[in-house]
Motif scaffolding. Sequence first.
Motif, PDB file in Angstrom:
ATOM      1  N   GLY A 285     -58.148  24.131 134.774  1.00 49.24           N
ATOM      2  CA  GLY A 285     -57.793  24.095 133.365  1.00 49.24           C
ATOM      3  C   GLY A 285     -59.002  23.814 132.500  1.00 49.24           C
ATOM      4  O   GLY A 285     -60.028  23.320 132.976  1.00 49.24           O
ATOM      5  N   PRO A 286     -58.915  24.107 131.204  1.00 50.32           N
ATOM      6  CA  PRO A 286     -60.018  23.840 130.280  1.00 50.32           C
ATOM      7  C   PRO A 286     -60.385  22.358 130.255  1.00 50.32           C
ATOM      8  O   PRO A 286     -59.523  21.498 130.375  1.00 50.32           O
ATOM      9  CB  PRO A 286     -59.458  24.275 128.924  1.00 50.32           C
ATOM     10  N   SER A 287     -61.658  22.091 130.135  1.00 53.93           N
ATOM     11  CA  SER A 287     -62.177  20.718 130.066  1.00 53.93           C
ATOM     12  C   SER A 287     -61.796  19.901 131.292  1.00 53.93           C
ATOM     13  O   SER A 287     -61.574  18.702 131.200  1.00 53.93           O
ATOM     14  CB  SER A 287     -61.694  20.008 128.795  1.00 53.93           C
ATOM     15  N   GLY A 288     -61.711  20.548 132.446  1.00 55.35           N
ATOM     16  CA  GLY A 288     -61.312  19.867 133.670  1.00 55.35           C
ATOM     17  C   GLY A 288     -62.384  18.953 134.205  1.00 55.35           C
ATOM     18  O   GLY A 288     -63.571  19.092 133.907  1.00 55.35           O
TER      19      GLY A 288
ATOM     20  N   ASP B 185     -67.570  31.341 130.354  1.00 56.51           N
ATOM     21  CA  ASP B 185     -68.874  31.788 129.857  1.00 56.51           C
ATOM     22  C   ASP B 185     -68.740  32.237 128.397  1.00 56.51           C
ATOM     23  O   ASP B 185     -67.653  32.205 127.820  1.00 56.51           O
ATOM     24  CB  ASP B 185     -69.477  32.876 130.754  1.00 56.51           C
ATOM     25  N   ASP B 186     -69.859  32.671 127.808  1.00 55.11           N
ATOM     26  CA  ASP B 186     -69.865  33.064 126.396  1.00 55.11           C
ATOM     27  C   ASP B 186     -68.946  34.249 126.098  1.00 55.11           C
ATOM     28  O   ASP B 186     -68.496  34.421 124.969  1.00 55.11           O
ATOM     29  CB  ASP B 186     -71.295  33.401 125.943  1.00 55.11           C
ATOM     30  N   ALA B 187     -68.653  35.063 127.095  1.00 52.95           N
ATOM     31  CA  ALA B 187     -67.755  36.213 126.915  1.00 52.95           C
ATOM     32  C   ALA B 187     -66.290  35.822 127.094  1.00 52.95           C
ATOM     33  O   ALA B 187     -65.400  36.654 126.938  1.00 52.95           O
ATOM     34  CB  ALA B 187     -68.122  37.323 127.896  1.00 52.95           C
ATOM     35  N   GLY B 188     -66.028  34.553 127.426  1.00 54.77           N
ATOM     36  CA  GLY B 188     -64.659  34.096 127.604  1.00 54.77           C
ATOM     37  C   GLY B 188     -64.108  34.321 129.004  1.00 54.77           C
ATOM     38  O   GLY B 188     -62.934  34.116 129.250  1.00 54.77           O
ATOM     39  N   ARG B 189     -64.966  34.732 129.927  1.00 55.21           N
ATOM     40  CA  ARG B 189     -64.537  34.950 131.306  1.00 55.21           C
ATOM     41  C   ARG B 189     -64.542  33.622 132.058  1.00 55.21           C
ATOM     42  O   ARG B 189     -65.492  32.851 131.991  1.00 55.21           O
ATOM     43  CB  ARG B 189     -65.479  35.916 131.997  1.00 55.21           C
ATOM     44  N   ALA B 190     -63.468  33.371 132.792  1.00 53.68           N
ATOM     45  CA  ALA B 190     -63.407  32.171 133.618  1.00 53.68           C
ATOM     46  C   ALA B 190     -64.358  32.311 134.796  1.00 53.68           C
ATOM     47  O   ALA B 190     -64.422  33.357 135.437  1.00 53.68           O
ATOM     48  CB  ALA B 190     -61.985  31.948 134.116  1.00 53.68           C
TER      49      ALA B 190
END
Length: 133
Positions: free
Chosen positions: A75-78, A94-99
């Motif tokens: 999850g985000p900020s894990g 990453d900067d492109a929004g890819r996990a």
Amino acid sequence: MTHEEAPASTTGWRAPARTTGTEAPASTSGDEAPASTTGWRAPASTTGWRAPASTTGDRAPATTTGAGSVACCVGPSGRARAGTHGTIVLAWWDDAGRARIAVGYPGEGGIEADREYGCDAAGRLVPTEGGTP
């Protein structure tokens, strides 16, 4: 604290604990007994041998202390913490929004056992202070 589902905890060999909901923790203390959560700030923790802890919620930490255990938060900020011979797995974007996935092993590359880590903007595991990397 309001729970969408009550906290779950177990003790015993292969006795899993699972929760879904905001701030709904799951914990286990037996060998091969996984703990998993899927809510915002819903921590998962384990203490047994090969007992993984996994979370998918925003700001939901995963903690293990047993040898051979994996602490995984996607999850985000894990944040995650693993014991000796454990593994830390964290998602970051990453900067492109890819996990992306960052993996660390206590005792290798400066990763310390029993210390909580998060990911920085470049996907490097960094020790957390006050709950944030």
